[in-house]
Structures are given as structure tokens and as C-alpha cells.
Write a protein that holds these residues in place. Sequence first.
Motif, PDB file in Angstrom:
ATOM      1  N   THR A  25      -4.441   3.711 -12.494  1.00 41.91           N
ATOM      2  CA  THR A  25      -5.135   2.482 -12.887  1.00 41.91           C
ATOM      3  C   THR A  25      -4.519   1.930 -14.170  1.00 41.91           C
ATOM      4  N   SER A  53       0.852  -1.184   0.000  1.00 39.87           N
ATOM      5  CA  SER A  53       0.000   0.000   0.000  1.00 39.87           C
ATOM      6  C   SER A  53       0.887   1.234   0.000  1.00 39.87           C
ATOM      7  N   ARG A  62      -2.350   0.342  -4.520  1.00 40.23           N
ATOM      8  CA  ARG A  62      -1.660  -0.900  -4.153  1.00 40.23           C
ATOM      9  C   ARG A  62      -0.968  -1.464  -5.387  1.00 40.23           C
ATOM     10  N   LYS A 107      -7.179   6.792   4.399  1.00 44.39           N
ATOM     11  CA  LYS A 107      -7.651   6.280   3.115  1.00 44.39           C
ATOM     12  C   LYS A 107      -6.912   4.997   2.728  1.00 44.39           C
ATOM     13  N   THR A 164      -3.905  -1.196  -8.181  1.00 47.48           N
ATOM     14  CA  THR A 164      -5.260  -1.498  -7.707  1.00 47.48           C
ATOM     15  C   THR A 164      -5.613  -0.606  -6.525  1.00 47.48           C
ATOM     16  N   ASP A 165      -6.885  -0.635  -6.154  1.00 49.06           N
ATOM     17  CA  ASP A 165      -7.387   0.147  -5.012  1.00 49.06           C
ATOM     18  C   ASP A 165      -6.927   1.610  -5.090  1.00 49.06           C
ATOM     19  N   GLY A 207      -7.188   5.461  -5.188  1.00 44.42           N
ATOM     20  CA  GLY A 207      -8.092   6.461  -4.640  1.00 44.42           C
ATOM     21  C   GLY A 207      -7.373   7.791  -4.495  1.00 44.42           C
TER      22      GLY A 207
END
Length: 178
Positions: free
Chosen positions: A28, A3, A47, A176, A33-34, A36
Amino acid sequence: MNSYAALLRGIGPSNPQMTNDKLRAVFTGLGFTDVGSVVASGNIVFRCADTDVPALEDRIQEALNAELGIPGGTIVRSREELRALLDSDPFPGLTHSRGTYLIATFFKALEAPAEIPDFDDPLARVVGVDRAARAVLAVVDNSVGKTPDFMAWLEKQYGKDITTRTWLTVQRVVKKMG
């Protein structure tokens, strides 16, 4: 999966090329991934399996420049680094406000300076250097008419491979990240 947070330098939310949705799309597109965003000023969480942070910073910056024309700087920190910074409580007893504007300036370099020279303005003071997070921590008094130009001073001292975030933003980024 690791992360991370990308702290992007020079993001102007009013620029149509620098909106959170466009920034997230670049991340992306890199296969992360993930993805935000946190606040509209260039804080992207994501991630990925990568562990070579300097190579990751370069890869992200190249994509931002190629796809959105953003030449600025990309500084990446892991969730663990940012969590440890928060847990160190570098501003004991202080609350973020106009009179005590708490900031963290992150260095892209693999090391932060061991100590920072005195900033000759009573409205700003360095409270410490977190070597593990590669960050300088400072308190600025924004309650008076003249705001000290502490960030410009840091840039003059250390170059443009730095970026500053409020302590509240650092807290929001870590939240977050989960």
C-alpha cells in the motif's frame, strides 16, 4: 490497472516482521491498490499501472528489505499469466493430496529452462515446464516418512531466484485476483 501477484520467498508467518498486515502495508505504501494477502506465506495480490515486471520486482524487494528487513526474493506474475497456467491443466486427473502434492516452482528469470533434468527420487517427478508462466510443475509424494527434497534440488540446479507454491495456493491467488 494491471492485476499482479507477488510471490515472496522466505516468508515465515511466525516472524512478527512478516505478518500479512505488515506485508500489505508495504505494498500500500508503494501506491498499489486492491492489496490483499492469500495464505500466510507471502502471497500478495495488488493492482498498479506498472508494466515493467523486473523493475516492479526490484522496487517491491527494496521496500520489503528497507521497511521489514526481508532480504528474500520477490517474483511477480500477472493475473493473465497465472490464469493461463491454471487453464493449461498441467495435472490432468490428479487431485492435490499427500500422495500427489502438486507444486509449481516459479522462476524470477525472464525464461524458465526448456526442460528439467531428471530428479533421482521416485517420490517426485516433473510433469512439465510452462514457459509462459516461467514455472516448473511437479508432483511429490508426501505420504511416506521420507519426503523428497525436491525444492532444495531445484535451488541447487537453478539458484535462489525461484519460489514454490502448492497448486491449491496458485488457485487461491488467482481467485483472490478476481
